[in-house]
Enzyme design. Structure first.
Site, PDB file in Angstrom:
ATOM      1  CG  MET A   1       9.608  24.262   1.139  1.00  0.00           C
ATOM      2  SD  MET A   1       8.583  25.350   0.146  1.00  0.00           S
ATOM      3  CE  MET A   1       7.530  26.084   1.379  1.00  0.00           C
TER       4      MET A   1
ATOM      5  NE  ARG B   1      -6.913   0.065  10.357  1.00  0.00           N
ATOM      6  CZ  ARG B   1      -5.661  -0.031   9.908  1.00  0.00           C
ATOM      7  NH1 ARG B   1      -4.870   1.041   9.937  1.00  0.00           N
ATOM      8  NH2 ARG B   1      -5.169  -1.169   9.458  1.00  0.00           N
TER       9      ARG B   1
ATOM     10  CE1 TYR C   1      13.420  31.968   6.510  1.00  0.00           C
ATOM     11  CE2 TYR C   1      13.191  29.584   6.298  1.00  0.00           C
ATOM     12  CZ  TYR C   1      13.202  30.842   5.725  1.00  0.00           C
ATOM     13  OH  TYR C   1      12.990  30.978   4.397  1.00  0.00           O
TER      14      TYR C   1
ATOM     15  CE  LYS D   1      -0.449  -0.263   5.030  1.00  0.00           C
ATOM     16  NZ  LYS D   1      -1.205  -0.900   6.121  1.00  0.00           N
TER      17      LYS D   1
END
Ligand code: PLP
Length: 389
Positions: free
Chosen positions: A330, A156, A282, A59
């Site tokens: 990022m 679930r 930062y 998966k």
């Protein structure tokens, strides 16, 4: 001319995946005698003493590492059964693995059934409503294979105890259906001594002892990666292993028996020399206590290197560990390579972010998460290389 492409390389070692697969196979074979004894003692196995089949869970694109490539490597190594979560994942996997048995955990959504038939996918039926729908489809369409999920405490997916008992009392709905597998899923297998494991095992056994004659010879499945390593009682006929194949540790409370599968490397983009007192990134959260040499590398949180993974993090440069300093941004992060000078660290040198020295688990621990999340988050901005297989 160099084509423009990412300087970051994610290497996926298919031989290591196969090695991890074989670890599971050895485990279920080694324990098969004990399983036979338990079977003889009246527990719910239908097959007496056959080692459990080891099926691979692919998966989320093989936990982020490539379902097609990993599926093919495992099929070549003798794996015949695979699990995905969604119907569309099954359709994609079918073109790579024309002969495999492919189960879809979420089952067939309304309207999706014809696709399952077309691609020979087996839905895992998780609720009374799904069972009713699928029985109607099967009656009309001449395609009737399924797996039944029974909920033993994960809460679930799957038929709850009373729903399964209702089915056992009125099994007519199963008449036109071909149930290939009955499965349940463990909630706490990552902690070996969690009492929930025993409870779920007992619940599964009890429900399976009482199943109607139509289901008596259907193979049973309970274990995920951690479940296999809990011992032979958990093996039944088929295990569904994921994280261990990919080198992750299935346990939260003991060592990892599996080999790392991924290596993440990138080039140093820039070297910056700092005086004592200067800060990095930062928020200026890191301050140089001495004259320092800082290397900037082109991987950030948008590449799945989660921001929290920078805290107390390390990378490997020329075989030596160097700390990540300041906040991960990022697309970039910074590394203190002061102690690697004067041997020489230069722009263009390779840095290893994940591999044998800094494992997926190591990064996950630092970031307060689990290996599963680190792997599935690995981004799309890398050059992916497959070796072995
Ligand atoms: C994901 C999943 C697995 C595989 O679990 P691992 O811990 O990765 O081995 C097995 N069964 C079900 C139902 C799952 O959702």
């Amino acid at each position: 001319m160099r084509e423009t492409m990412s300087a970051t390389i994610l290497t996926i070692d298919l031989d290591r995946v196969v090695q991890n697969y074989n670890y599971f196979k050895t485990e279920v074979q080694r324990e098969a005698t004990k399983k036979a004894e338990r079977s003889a003692a009246g527990h719910a196995w239908y097959s007496s003493g056959e080692p459990a089949e080891v099926a691979a869970v692919l998966k989320a694109d093989g936990y982020g590492l490539g379902a097609e490539q990993i599926g093919k490597a495992l099929a070549n190594a003798g794996c015949g059964t695979f699990f995905v979560a969604h119907g569309f994942e099954g359709v994609a996997l079918r073109s790579a693995l024309p002969d495999a048995v492919i189960y879809v955990f979420h089952g067939a959504m309304a309207g999706e059934e014809a696709l399952f038939k077309e691609h020979g996918l087996i839905p895992v039926v998780n609720s009374e409503a799904q069972l009713k729908h699928y029985a109607e489809f099967a009656a009309q369409q001449d395609y009737n294979v399924l797996a039944l999920h029974v909920d033993t405490g994960m809460n679930r997916l799957g038929l709850k105890r009373d729903e399964f008992q209702k089915l056992c009392a009125a099994p007519e709905i199963l008449e036109g259906l071909d149930v290939r597998l009955i499965l349940s899923h463990l909630a706490c297998a990552d902690v070996e001594n969690d009492p929930k494991n025993q409870l779920q095992l007992a619940e599964f056994d009890e429900l399976m002892q009482a199943r109607p004659s139509q289901l008596k010879s259907v193979p049973l499945s309970l274990a995920n990666s951690a479940g296999v390593l809990l011992g032979p009682s958990y093996h039944y006929d088929l295990s569904r292993v994921g994280i261990g194949l990919y080198g992750g540790n299935p346990f939260s409370d003991r060592g990892n028996p599996f080999s790392p599968v991924v290596k993440l490397e990138t080039e140093i983009l820039k070297i910056t020399r700092l005086e004592a007192g200067e800060t990095v990134s930062y928020g200026s959260t890191w301050q140089a206590e001495r004259p320092s040499v800082i290397a900037t590398i082109g991987v950030g949180y948008a590449d799945g290197f989660i921001r929290a993974g920078g805290l107390n993090g390390v990378v490997v440069v020329g075989g030596k560990k160097a700390p990540i300093v300041g906040r991960v941004t990022m697309d970039l992060m910074m590394v203190d390579v002061t102690d690697l000078v004067p041997d020489g660290v230069s722009e263009g040198d390779m840095v290893e972010l994940l591999g044998d020295k800094v494992t997926v688990e190591h990064l996950a621990d630092r970031a307060g998460t689990i290996g599963y999340e680190i792997l599935t988050a690995l981004g799309s901005r890398y050059q992916r290389r497959y070796i072995g297989g």
